[in-house]
Design an enzyme around this catalytic site. Structure first.
Site, PDB file in Angstrom:
ATOM      1  N   LYS A 151       0.887  -1.104   0.032  1.00 14.23           N
ATOM      2  CA  LYS A 151      -0.007   0.127  -0.142  1.00 14.23           C
ATOM      3  C   LYS A 151       0.554   1.208   0.103  1.00 14.23           C
ATOM      4  O   LYS A 151       0.286   2.407   1.149  1.00 14.23           O
ATOM      5  CB  LYS A 151      -0.943  -0.147   1.149  1.00 14.23           C
ATOM      6  CG  LYS A 151      -1.689  -1.481   1.374  1.00 14.23           C
ATOM      7  CD  LYS A 151      -3.002  -1.465   2.652  1.00 14.23           C
ATOM      8  CE  LYS A 151      -3.056  -2.343   2.462  1.00 14.23           C
ATOM      9  NZ  LYS A 151      -2.843  -3.313   3.006  1.00 14.23           N
ATOM     10  N   ARG A 177      -7.429 -15.151   6.802  1.00 18.60           N
ATOM     11  CA  ARG A 177      -7.916 -16.168   8.693  1.00 18.60           C
ATOM     12  C   ARG A 177      -8.205 -17.197   8.051  1.00 18.60           C
ATOM     13  O   ARG A 177      -8.968 -18.069   9.102  1.00 18.60           O
ATOM     14  CB  ARG A 177      -8.387 -15.098   8.593  1.00 18.60           C
ATOM     15  CG  ARG A 177      -7.399 -14.166   9.738  1.00 18.60           C
ATOM     16  CD  ARG A 177      -8.091 -13.335  10.294  1.00 18.60           C
ATOM     17  NE  ARG A 177      -8.695 -11.712   9.411  1.00 18.60           N
ATOM     18  CZ  ARG A 177      -8.765 -10.796   9.996  1.00 18.60           C
ATOM     19  NH1 ARG A 177      -8.771 -10.340  10.818  1.00 18.60           N
ATOM     20  NH2 ARG A 177      -9.151  -9.825   8.898  1.00 18.60           N
ATOM     21  N   ILE A 213       6.010  10.234  -1.294  1.00 16.19           N
ATOM     22  CA  ILE A 213       5.977  11.056  -2.193  1.00 16.19           C
ATOM     23  C   ILE A 213       6.521   9.993  -4.306  1.00 16.19           C
ATOM     24  O   ILE A 213       7.182   8.645  -4.095  1.00 16.19           O
ATOM     25  CB  ILE A 213       7.891  11.985  -2.184  1.00 16.19           C
ATOM     26  CG1 ILE A 213       8.794  11.227  -2.387  1.00 16.19           C
ATOM     27  CG2 ILE A 213       7.536  12.691  -1.098  1.00 16.19           C
ATOM     28  CD1 ILE A 213      10.174  11.842  -2.094  1.00 16.19           C
ATOM     29  N   ASN A 254       9.320   9.437  -6.209  1.00 24.98           N
ATOM     30  CA  ASN A 254      10.377   9.389  -5.799  1.00 24.98           C
ATOM     31  C   ASN A 254      10.863   8.087  -5.060  1.00 24.98           C
ATOM     32  O   ASN A 254      11.193   7.000  -5.506  1.00 24.98           O
ATOM     33  CB  ASN A 254      11.526   9.911  -6.011  1.00 24.98           C
ATOM     34  CG  ASN A 254      12.895   9.657  -6.398  1.00 24.98           C
ATOM     35  OD1 ASN A 254      13.595   8.878  -7.547  1.00 24.98           O
ATOM     36  ND2 ASN A 254      13.456   9.235  -5.382  1.00 24.98           N
TER      37      ASN A 254
END
Length: 231
Positions: free
Chosen positions: A63, A210, A67, A69
């Site tokens: 996730k 799970r 920034i 870069n």
């Protein structure tokens, strides 16, 4: 029709031994495993290489939200580790998503997936952080952003999958978490459904955690999911 390669087993455990036990018990039928923040933080990239050496594909669920870069650098690192899928948070916006897609270009087998809204959030949770749209509206907006950025797919609950099929490119993956089997107790995920209903709603892949990782017999649970799907 789905097959075993459309079922992602989420290794939401904390040690290599736990992860190793699960993928050995499930056996050859399962092809795709998710390594998330919990396992990667605990074990490092060694678990990715162990899964790959066992003939498994790895979905790295980080996730990414940084920034552009930094996101690009993380995607490149994932590609060098042989990861097949990696998630980037669509809330980061177009520049971040485009940076991830660009960074993935040297790795043609790796797919960039845009996370829309995690399955534990509801409308009230979004309002707490100043987002006035509903979860459904927010998922569609972020998925369309991912489409514009050239992402290979999105992560969204089955509740939004049917809508997204009409909103994004037909070749984009729709990865659906929040999968539970009939009769299971509720969890912290709120937008949940069964494997069959997820695919009927338009999912291309499902993530199941799970139900398998906490089972006494993980292989039996995986076989039950396959049987429900007619695989």
């Amino acid at each position: 029709m789905p097959n075993e390669e459309n079922i992602i087993i989420s290794l939401d455990v904390s040690t290599e031994d736990e992860a190793r036990k699960i993928f050995r018990l499930v056996g050859e039928r399962a092809k795709l495993y998710k390594v998330g923040l919990q396992l990667l933080t605990s074990c490092g990239p060694a678990i990715i290489h162990e899964l790959s050496a066992a003939g498994k594909d790895v979905f790295l669920d980080l996730k990414l939200f940084e920034i552009p870069n930094s996101v690009a650098s993380a995607v490149k690192a994932a590609g060098l580790h042989g990861v097949k899928m990696v998630t980037v948070h669509a809330f980061g916006g177009l520049d971040i998503l485009r940076a991830a897609v660009k960074a993935a270009e040297p790795f043609p087998d790796m797919k960039i997936l845009a996370l829309t809204v995690v399955t534990s959030l509801q409308d009230a949770d979004l309002k707490q952080v100043g987002v006035q749209s509903s979860v459904d509206e927010q998922v569609v907006r972020l998925a369309e952003l991912a489409d514009i950025a050239g992402c290979h797919g999105v992560v969204a609950s089955a509740h939004e999958a049917k809508i997204l099929k009409k909103k994004i490119r037909p070749d984009m993956f729709i990865i659906t978490p929040g999968i539970q089997l009939e009769g299971e107790e509720s969890t912290d995920q709120t937008r949940v459904t069964t494997p069959r209903k997820a695919f009927e709603a338009g999912a291309t892949h499902i993530m199941i955690g799970r139900s398998i990782t906490k089972a006494d017999d993980p292989r039996a649970v995986f076989d039950r999911v396959c049987a429900e799907l007619g695989v």
